[in-house]
Design a protein around this motif. Structure first.
Motif, PDB file in Angstrom:
ATOM      1  N   PHE A 142       0.863  -1.157   0.039  1.00  0.00           N
ATOM      2  CA  PHE A 142       0.077  -0.087   0.295  1.00  0.00           C
ATOM      3  C   PHE A 142       0.915   1.104   0.089  1.00  0.00           C
ATOM      4  O   PHE A 142       0.379   2.500  -0.303  1.00  0.00           O
ATOM      5  N   MET A 143       2.135   1.334   0.539  1.00  0.00           N
ATOM      6  CA  MET A 143       2.976   2.175   0.820  1.00  0.00           C
ATOM      7  C   MET A 143       3.084   2.854  -0.793  1.00  0.00           C
ATOM      8  O   MET A 143       3.660   4.082  -0.963  1.00  0.00           O
ATOM      9  N   LEU A 144       3.489   2.105  -1.886  1.00  0.00           N
ATOM     10  CA  LEU A 144       3.715   2.477  -2.944  1.00  0.00           C
ATOM     11  C   LEU A 144       2.615   3.453  -3.596  1.00  0.00           C
ATOM     12  O   LEU A 144       2.998   4.608  -4.401  1.00  0.00           O
ATOM     13  N   LYS A 145       1.546   2.900  -3.294  1.00  0.00           N
ATOM     14  CA  LYS A 145       0.296   3.825  -3.696  1.00  0.00           C
ATOM     15  C   LYS A 145       0.279   5.011  -3.235  1.00  0.00           C
ATOM     16  O   LYS A 145      -0.242   6.306  -3.668  1.00  0.00           O
ATOM     17  N   LEU A 146       0.398   5.092  -1.807  1.00  0.00           N
ATOM     18  CA  LEU A 146       0.257   6.412  -0.946  1.00  0.00           C
ATOM     19  C   LEU A 146       1.433   7.180  -1.579  1.00  0.00           C
ATOM     20  O   LEU A 146       1.230   8.334  -1.682  1.00  0.00           O
ATOM     21  N   ASN A 147       2.480   6.890  -1.887  1.00  0.00           N
ATOM     22  CA  ASN A 147       3.533   7.699  -2.169  1.00  0.00           C
ATOM     23  C   ASN A 147       3.317   8.194  -3.527  1.00  0.00           C
ATOM     24  O   ASN A 147       3.926   9.416  -3.957  1.00  0.00           O
ATOM     25  N   GLN A 148       2.462   7.585  -4.515  1.00  0.00           N
ATOM     26  CA  GLN A 148       2.072   8.176  -5.594  1.00  0.00           C
ATOM     27  C   GLN A 148       0.925   9.324  -5.359  1.00  0.00           C
ATOM     28  O   GLN A 148       0.854  10.264  -6.333  1.00  0.00           O
ATOM     29  N   ASP A 149       0.121   9.165  -4.665  1.00  0.00           N
ATOM     30  CA  ASP A 149      -1.299   9.769  -4.363  1.00  0.00           C
ATOM     31  C   ASP A 149      -0.908  11.378  -3.877  1.00  0.00           C
ATOM     32  O   ASP A 149       0.331  11.532  -3.294  1.00  0.00           O
ATOM     33  N   ALA A 150      -1.551  12.305  -4.376  1.00  0.00           N
ATOM     34  CA  ALA A 150      -1.436  13.490  -3.957  1.00  0.00           C
ATOM     35  C   ALA A 150      -1.546  13.975  -2.379  1.00  0.00           C
ATOM     36  O   ALA A 150      -2.360  12.778  -1.593  1.00  0.00           O
ATOM     37  N   PRO A 151      -0.956  14.813  -1.835  1.00  0.00           N
ATOM     38  CA  PRO A 151      -1.096  14.993  -0.282  1.00  0.00           C
ATOM     39  C   PRO A 151      -2.476  15.272  -0.115  1.00  0.00           C
ATOM     40  O   PRO A 151      -3.351  15.594  -1.116  1.00  0.00           O
TER      41      PRO A 151
END
Length: 780
Positions: free
Chosen positions: A223-232
């Motif tokens: 899930f961290m991979l997606k979090l890092n891609q998402d906007a703040p």
């Protein structure tokens, strides 16, 4: 006393071993009686390990672990025992442990060089490979050099790809985290896919159990991979930074002297937090747990957060059942009265409950639901959440499954994060670092509950030899906080503001060093980091939208009251101002909601029947106004006009002819008293206590900060008589003597606890008593 001294010496010895001072550690061990027990066994094992006496070290570790110690050193002992058991015959063991020693002493450059030489001469040996992985992990977590860590992880992965052991997977796993930390998201995804390909290859079928374990860990971090891609997160809500453990601080810490409210020290050190935390345990002395300090926190612009830790580390199904009635009784008769008149507060129930069998006990949910119902009935303005421990392994069944229904019913969910050099030296796994654990728990909580999430206490010990790393761990929040916020994190509280020399607990000798300040109130490097975090991650403290601002009249046993009910879209510092002509009253606080009562009090004179204006000010900006009719006639107003100067601990008091009814004190609708002072220095306000004293000298005094309002040079203190609901105290040679009921007659008393004389004029005294509103108080 002798046991405590011996225990302190053992703790010192453990710190000395970690700092490489073996001879000094041996002297500390000599203070323990043989055969060794408890922490002395751990110290003996560490010393034997340093002396390369592997069998003796294993024996001591085995004995220590067999005692099932309640100590952080249990983690180290398990890791050390596993290492010795697997490699005690390996000729490189001493070299590897030397790398560990260099890591413990932050000699990272020397560690890199030593490991490189060891690996160059032994490239296929497990401990040489493990040494390289340890260096890479140290670069990532201790040095915060993710790019250098990434390079070393990748070099190690290339060299070990065809080996049967899981060195390649360990290296690629670390490389993924390093790429994320260096903001190379595309590379992190590519490395993740290569890692997954290895787990899907023939290697997995040949190592099925190990592959299954690794797949759980890989799945748990995907899930961290997606979090890092998402906007703040798209929010302008201010993040609630907090600090605390207690509201009164002594100086020096642990002395029991020179107490001042925590906000004085916060202001002195320029720490701009939005909340202060009070911990209440089964051992707390309720004589000193009082609503006046919580009111004072509101008046100073801090929302109170209460961590209610009744069962503590003793928690288990059996212990809870045996103490259930005492627990509910304390909540009904002590906790709710403490909270019921506050404008708002956050209450964290039973931090770290999810252990010792509670995880699977079906009696926990019903009890928590019962407690929530009691609190919502008695103090409906308080927001409630359960506090979770963050120790679940990746892919495991949640340890809080026994609380699913009560978490669903809560206003928010809370967790913790506690670190020390002891916890972090027990592993070299990037997915077990504190902030990754927090992310993993937050992701699970968001999926299951989608509740606002609070990090109720962040504790990072600075000892032994971790003061720089304490600051370093906080620095990591610049990277992790946007990710945590995407998972619903809205608040973080640092525990505690100062070191606590007398504190004991699971973190053993590290317990005393969680502070941002040391016991002498000198700042540690972490304090400046925390300040910068607050400044840079405050987000836009915009004026919130007003969901509700209701002003209604209500009948009372004394004068008619106004009830004010406020709800906002997010946290703000609020101020309610009620005015009638040139007269006005005000109350200040912080939060996203508040409930208040007003009975006509104003300066310079009380309100009379007619129209009053009620104004709402948010973050210094006038926002809403209500106009309402109020009825009342008040003439219990007596001029005093006495100039006084109170030295430290000196009191001023007056006996009244029209006596206060001792039986009514502490009860709802028992009225109020108000004192008006002229010329009071605002900086001395927090050291001024106002209250009552009986005929035998027993007192109840309340911190004046939470009751004050001003108009020009006048400061008034309106104190509900219901707040005098504690025991009465008198000091005999410095020792407090308590009694439940006062002896009449009862007088008003003012006490100065400031370290300097306080001068002001007592201008007026006003009382508001049931059925006595037309009768003035007269002073002798």
């Amino acid at each position: 006393m002798q046991n405590a001294i011996a225990s302190n010496k053992i703790g010192e010895g453990i710190q000395l071993v970690q700092q490489g001072q073996l001879a000094a550690a041996q002297k500390r061990l000599a203070s323990a009686k043989q055969p060794y027990k408890g922490e002395a066994l751990f110290l003996a094992a560490r010393i034997a390990e340093q002396e390369q006496n592997w069998n003796q070290a294993m024996s001591y570790y085995r004995q220590y672990l067999s005692e099932d110690p309640f100590s952080v050193h249990r983690l180290e002992a398990r890791a050390a025992f596993a290492l010795l058991r697997g490699y005690r015959s390996d000729p490189l063991l001493a070299d590897f442990l030397y790398l560990v020693q260099l890591r413990d002493q932050y000699a990272l450059t020397q560690m890199q060089q030593t490991s490189a030489r060891l690996y160059a001469s032994n490239p296929s040996q497990p401990l040489a490979i493990r040494g390289q992985l340890l260096v890479a992990h140290s670069l990532l977590e201790l040095a915060q050099q993710p790019q250098q860590a990434l390079q070393l992880y990748l070099t190690t992965a290339d060299a070990t790809k065809e080996m049967k052991a899981d060195w390649y997977i360990q290296a690629m796993f670390g490389a993924v985290f390093s790429a994320l930390r260096s903001n190379q998201n595309t590379l992190a995804i590519d490395l993740f896919e290569q890692l997954q390909a290895k787990l899907d290859s023939r290697w997995a079928s040949q190592n099925s159990l190990l592959a299954r374990s690794w797949q759980q860990r890989v799945d748990a971090m995907a899930f961290m991979l997606k979090l890092n891609q998402d906007a703040p997160p798209n929010t302008t809500s201010p993040f609630l930074w907090g600090v605390g453990a207690r509201l009164l601080l002594d100086s020096p810490v642990g002395s029991g002297q020179n107490f001042t409210p925590i906000w004085n020290t916060l202001e002195q050190h320029g720490l701009n937090v939005k909340s202060v935390t009070l911990w209440i345990t089964q051992d707390s002395d309720w004589h000193w747990l009082r609503a006046d300090l919580l009111r004072g926190a509101h008046a100073k612009g801090y929302i109170p957060m209460i961590s209610y830790w009744y069962f503590g580390d003793k928690i288990s199904p059996e212990y809870v059942q045996a103490n259930r009635e005492r627990y509910l009784n304390e909540i009904e008769n002590k906790l709710i009265p403490l909270l019921q008149d506050l404008p708002q507060a956050y209450l964290i129930l039973e931090p770290e409950f999810n252990k010792n069998g509670i995880e699977s006990w079906d009696g926990w949910d019903p009890l928590m639901l019962e407690v929530m119902a009691l609190i919502r009935k008695g103090a409906p303005q308080v927001k409630i959440g359960l506090g979770l421990g963050d120790w679940d392994q990746p892919g495991s069944t949640p340890s809080y499954a026994s609380a699913y229904n009560s978490i669903e019913a809560s206003d928010f969910v809370a967790s913790m994060l506690m670190l020390s050099s002891y916890t972090e030296r027990a592993h070299s796994a990037p997915d077990w670092s504190g902030w990754v654990r927090a992310l993993r728990l937050g992701e699970r909580l968001q999926k299951r509950f989608n509740k606002p999430w609070m990090l109720a206490y962040l504790s990072i010990a600075s000892q032994p030899n971790w003061e720089a790393q304490q600051a370093n761990e906080l620095e990591k929040l610049h990277f992790y906080l946007p990710l945590l916020r995407q998972l619903g994190l809205f608040a973080l509280n640092w525990f505690s503001f100062t070191d606590e020399p007398l504190q004991q607990g699971w973190f053993a000798d590290a317990e005393q060093s969680f502070g941002l300040l040391n016991a002498e109130y000198n700042p540690k490097p972490a304090l400046d980091v925390y300040k910068r975090l607050i400044e840079q991650h405050e987000l836009d403290s915009s004026i919130p939208n007003v969901i509700r601002f209701d002003v209604t009249t209500a009948s009372s046993s004394v004068l008619q009251s106004l009830k004010i009910d406020l709800a906002l879209t997010h946290w703000a510092q609020w101020k309610i101002v009620i005015s009638q002509g040139s007269n006005h009253w005000s109350s200040k606080g912080a939060g996203e909601s508040a409930t208040l009562d007003w009975h006509g009090q104003m300066l310079p004179t009380w309100a009379t029947s007619g129209t009053v204006l009620v104004n709402l000010v948010l973050n210094g900006q006038a926002t809403k106004q209500r106009q309402i009719a109020w009825q009342g006639a008040f003439n219990n107003d007596l001029a005093i006009n006495e100039n006084i100067v109170l030295s430290t601990w000196q009191t001023w008091q007056r006996e009244t002819i029209e006596q206060l009814n001792a039986q009514q004190l502490g009860k709802t609708n028992s009225g109020s008293l108000e004192l008006v002072f002229t010329g009071l220095n605002p900086t001395q306000l927090s050291g001024l206590y106002i209250g009552l004293v009986d005929s035998q000298g027993y007192l109840q005094t309340l911190s004046s900060t939470g009751y004050a309002y001003e108009n020009g040079s006048d400061t008034a203190f309106t104190i509900p008589l219901s707040d005098f609901n504690n025991d009465w105290v008198k000091y005999d040679n410095g020792v407090p003597v308590w009694r439940e009921q006062p002896s009449e007659p009862i007088s008003i008393v003012v006490q100065n606890t400031n370290q300097q004389p306080t001068a002001f004029k007592v201008s007026r005294v006003r009382t508001l008593l049931p059925n006595l509103t037309a009768q003035p108080i007269i002073f002798r």
